[in-house]
Design a protein around this motif. Structure first.
Motif, short mmCIF file in Angstrom:
data_model
loop_
_atom_site.label_atom_id
_atom_site.label_comp_id
_atom_site.label_asym_id
_atom_site.label_seq_id
_atom_site.Cartn_x
_atom_site.Cartn_y
_atom_site.Cartn_z
N ARG A 179 0.82 -1.21 0.00
CA ARG A 179 0.00 0.00 0.00
C ARG A 179 0.86 1.26 0.00
O ARG A 179 0.60 2.22 0.74
N ALA A 180 1.88 1.25 -0.84
CA ALA A 180 2.76 2.40 -1.02
C ALA A 180 2.69 2.79 -2.50
O ALA A 180 3.55 2.41 -3.30
N PRO A 181 1.66 3.53 -2.90
CA PRO A 181 1.42 3.79 -4.32
C PRO A 181 2.57 4.52 -5.02
O PRO A 181 2.83 4.26 -6.19
N LYS A 182 3.24 5.41 -4.35
CA LYS A 182 4.35 6.13 -5.00
C LYS A 182 5.54 5.20 -5.26
O LYS A 182 6.16 5.27 -6.30
N VAL A 183 5.82 4.34 -4.30
CA VAL A 183 6.90 3.36 -4.49
C VAL A 183 6.52 2.41 -5.61
O VAL A 183 7.35 2.10 -6.48
N GLU A 184 5.29 1.96 -5.61
CA GLU A 184 4.83 1.05 -6.66
C GLU A 184 4.94 1.70 -8.03
O GLU A 184 5.44 1.09 -8.98
N ARG A 185 4.53 2.95 -8.14
CA ARG A 185 4.59 3.64 -9.43
C ARG A 185 6.04 3.83 -9.87
O ARG A 185 6.38 3.60 -11.05
N LEU A 186 6.91 4.24 -8.96
CA LEU A 186 8.32 4.44 -9.30
C LEU A 186 8.95 3.14 -9.80
O LEU A 186 9.62 3.12 -10.84
N LEU A 187 8.73 2.05 -9.08
CA LEU A 187 9.32 0.77 -9.50
C LEU A 187 8.73 0.28 -10.81
O LEU A 187 9.43 -0.33 -11.62
N LYS A 188 7.46 0.56 -11.05
CA LYS A 188 6.84 0.18 -12.33
C LYS A 188 7.48 0.97 -13.47
O LYS A 188 7.80 0.41 -14.52
N ILE A 189 7.69 2.27 -13.25
CA ILE A 189 8.36 3.10 -14.26
C ILE A 189 9.76 2.57 -14.53
O ILE A 189 10.17 2.39 -15.68
N LEU A 190 10.50 2.29 -13.44
CA LEU A 190 11.87 1.78 -13.61
C LEU A 190 11.88 0.45 -14.36
O LEU A 190 12.80 0.17 -15.12
N SER A 191 10.87 -0.36 -14.16
CA SER A 191 10.83 -1.68 -14.79
C SER A 191 10.34 -1.65 -16.24
O SER A 191 10.71 -2.50 -17.03
N GLU A 192 9.49 -0.67 -16.59
CA GLU A 192 8.83 -0.72 -17.89
C GLU A 192 9.20 0.40 -18.86
O GLU A 192 8.97 0.26 -20.06
N PHE A 193 9.75 1.48 -18.40
CA PHE A 193 9.98 2.64 -19.27
C PHE A 193 10.99 2.31 -20.38
O PHE A 193 11.99 1.65 -20.13
N ASP A 194 10.73 2.80 -21.58
CA ASP A 194 11.63 2.62 -22.72
C ASP A 194 12.61 3.80 -22.74
O ASP A 194 12.31 4.85 -23.31
N PHE A 195 13.74 3.62 -22.11
CA PHE A 195 14.71 4.71 -22.01
C PHE A 195 15.30 5.08 -23.37
O PHE A 195 15.72 6.21 -23.57
N ASP A 196 15.29 4.15 -24.31
CA ASP A 196 15.78 4.46 -25.66
C ASP A 196 14.88 5.46 -26.37
O ASP A 196 15.32 6.16 -27.28
N SER A 197 13.62 5.57 -25.92
CA SER A 197 12.70 6.53 -26.55
C SER A 197 13.10 7.98 -26.27
O SER A 197 12.60 8.89 -26.92
N LEU A 198 14.00 8.18 -25.35
CA LEU A 198 14.45 9.53 -25.02
C LEU A 198 15.47 10.06 -26.03
O LEU A 198 15.72 11.26 -26.08
N ARG A 199 16.05 9.17 -26.81
CA ARG A 199 17.04 9.59 -27.79
C ARG A 199 16.38 10.54 -28.79
O ARG A 199 15.30 10.31 -29.28
N GLY A 200 17.04 11.65 -29.07
CA GLY A 200 16.52 12.64 -29.99
C GLY A 200 15.64 13.67 -29.31
O GLY A 200 15.21 14.63 -29.93
N SER A 201 15.37 13.48 -28.00
CA SER A 201 14.55 14.46 -27.28
C SER A 201 15.46 15.48 -26.60
O SER A 201 16.69 15.36 -26.63
N ALA A 202 14.88 16.49 -26.00
CA ALA A 202 15.66 17.48 -25.27
C ALA A 202 16.37 16.85 -24.09
O ALA A 202 17.42 17.31 -23.65
N ILE A 203 15.81 15.75 -23.54
CA ILE A 203 16.42 15.08 -22.40
C ILE A 203 17.67 14.32 -22.83
O ILE A 203 18.69 14.35 -22.15
N LEU A 204 17.59 13.65 -23.97
CA LEU A 204 18.71 12.85 -24.43
C LEU A 204 18.90 13.12 -25.92
O LEU A 204 18.33 12.44 -26.78
N PRO A 205 19.70 14.15 -26.26
CA PRO A 205 19.91 14.47 -27.66
C PRO A 205 20.54 13.31 -28.42
O PRO A 205 21.21 12.45 -27.84
N THR A 206 20.36 13.29 -29.73
CA THR A 206 20.98 12.28 -30.59
C THR A 206 22.48 12.46 -30.54
O THR A 206 22.98 13.57 -30.59
N GLU A 207 23.19 11.36 -30.45
CA GLU A 207 24.66 11.42 -30.38
C GLU A 207 25.25 11.63 -31.74
O GLU A 207 24.79 11.25 -32.75
#
Length: 177
Positions: A149-177
């Motif tokens: 019953r820790a919704p913020k922890v659950e959401r954070l771990l779900k993001i860490l487990s499922e997020f496509d970090f490669d999708s950041l390439r080409g964005s302002a967060i992670l410019p294309t190399e």
């Protein structure tokens, strides 16, 4: 690629591939250990003796074998020492020949979670125990827990487990190399 994004991708791979130790998500690891606690006589796994003259408490067999200096005992005390056959006779001997104020305490082994330990990965928890072994008993181990019953922890771990970090390439967060 940003070193933080590399870290997150590696953490994601570890989170998604590690054993869950039969623990529901969202899970984290702590350090489990054992300690001796006073208990009722019927539940005793061992006995300790408190010696007020020394201001110390010892497991009774450890006191008799490793602490007591037998060279300082009288012949009579040594002879009676050889007749010790159980905790009761050991306690009586200690009261008669070493400390008449001694008290006997039944103890049992109890599992507990070490304070101030929280790890996202089992490997990190294992490494912590190895690196800090002098703070723990030889029985210290990783212990998986659910952040229930820790919704913020659950959401954070779900993001860490499922997020496509490669999708950041080409964005302002992670410019294309």
């Amino acid at each position: 690629m940003s070193t933080d994004i590399v870290f997150l991708k590696e953490l994601q791979a570890e989170l998604n591939s590690q054993d869950n130790d039969s623990q529901a998500a969202p899970r984290f690891w702590t350090v489990g250990d054992y300690r001796w606690v006073e208990c009722n006589e019927g539940n005793a796994e061992r006995y300790s003796v408190y010696l007020p003259n020394d201001g110390e408490s010892y497991e009774i067999n450890y006191f008799l074998t490793d602490v007591l200096d037998k060279e300082e005992l009288s012949e009579e005390a040594l002879e009676e020492f050889g007749e010790i056959s159980c905790e009761d006779s050991a306690f009586e001997w200690i009261q008669e020949h070493y400390d008449d104020g001694a008290s006997l305490h039944p103890e049992k082994k109890e599992h507990f979670i070490r304070e101030n330990t929280m790890f996202l990965t089992k490997a990190e928890a294992k490494q912590h125990i190895k690196s800090n072994h002098y703070h723990y008993t030889d029985e210290a181990h990783t212990y998986a827990m659910t952040a229930w019953r820790a919704p913020k922890v659950e959401r954070l771990l779900k993001i860490l487990s499922e997020f496509d970090f490669d999708s950041l390439r080409g964005s302002a967060i992670l410019p294309t190399e």
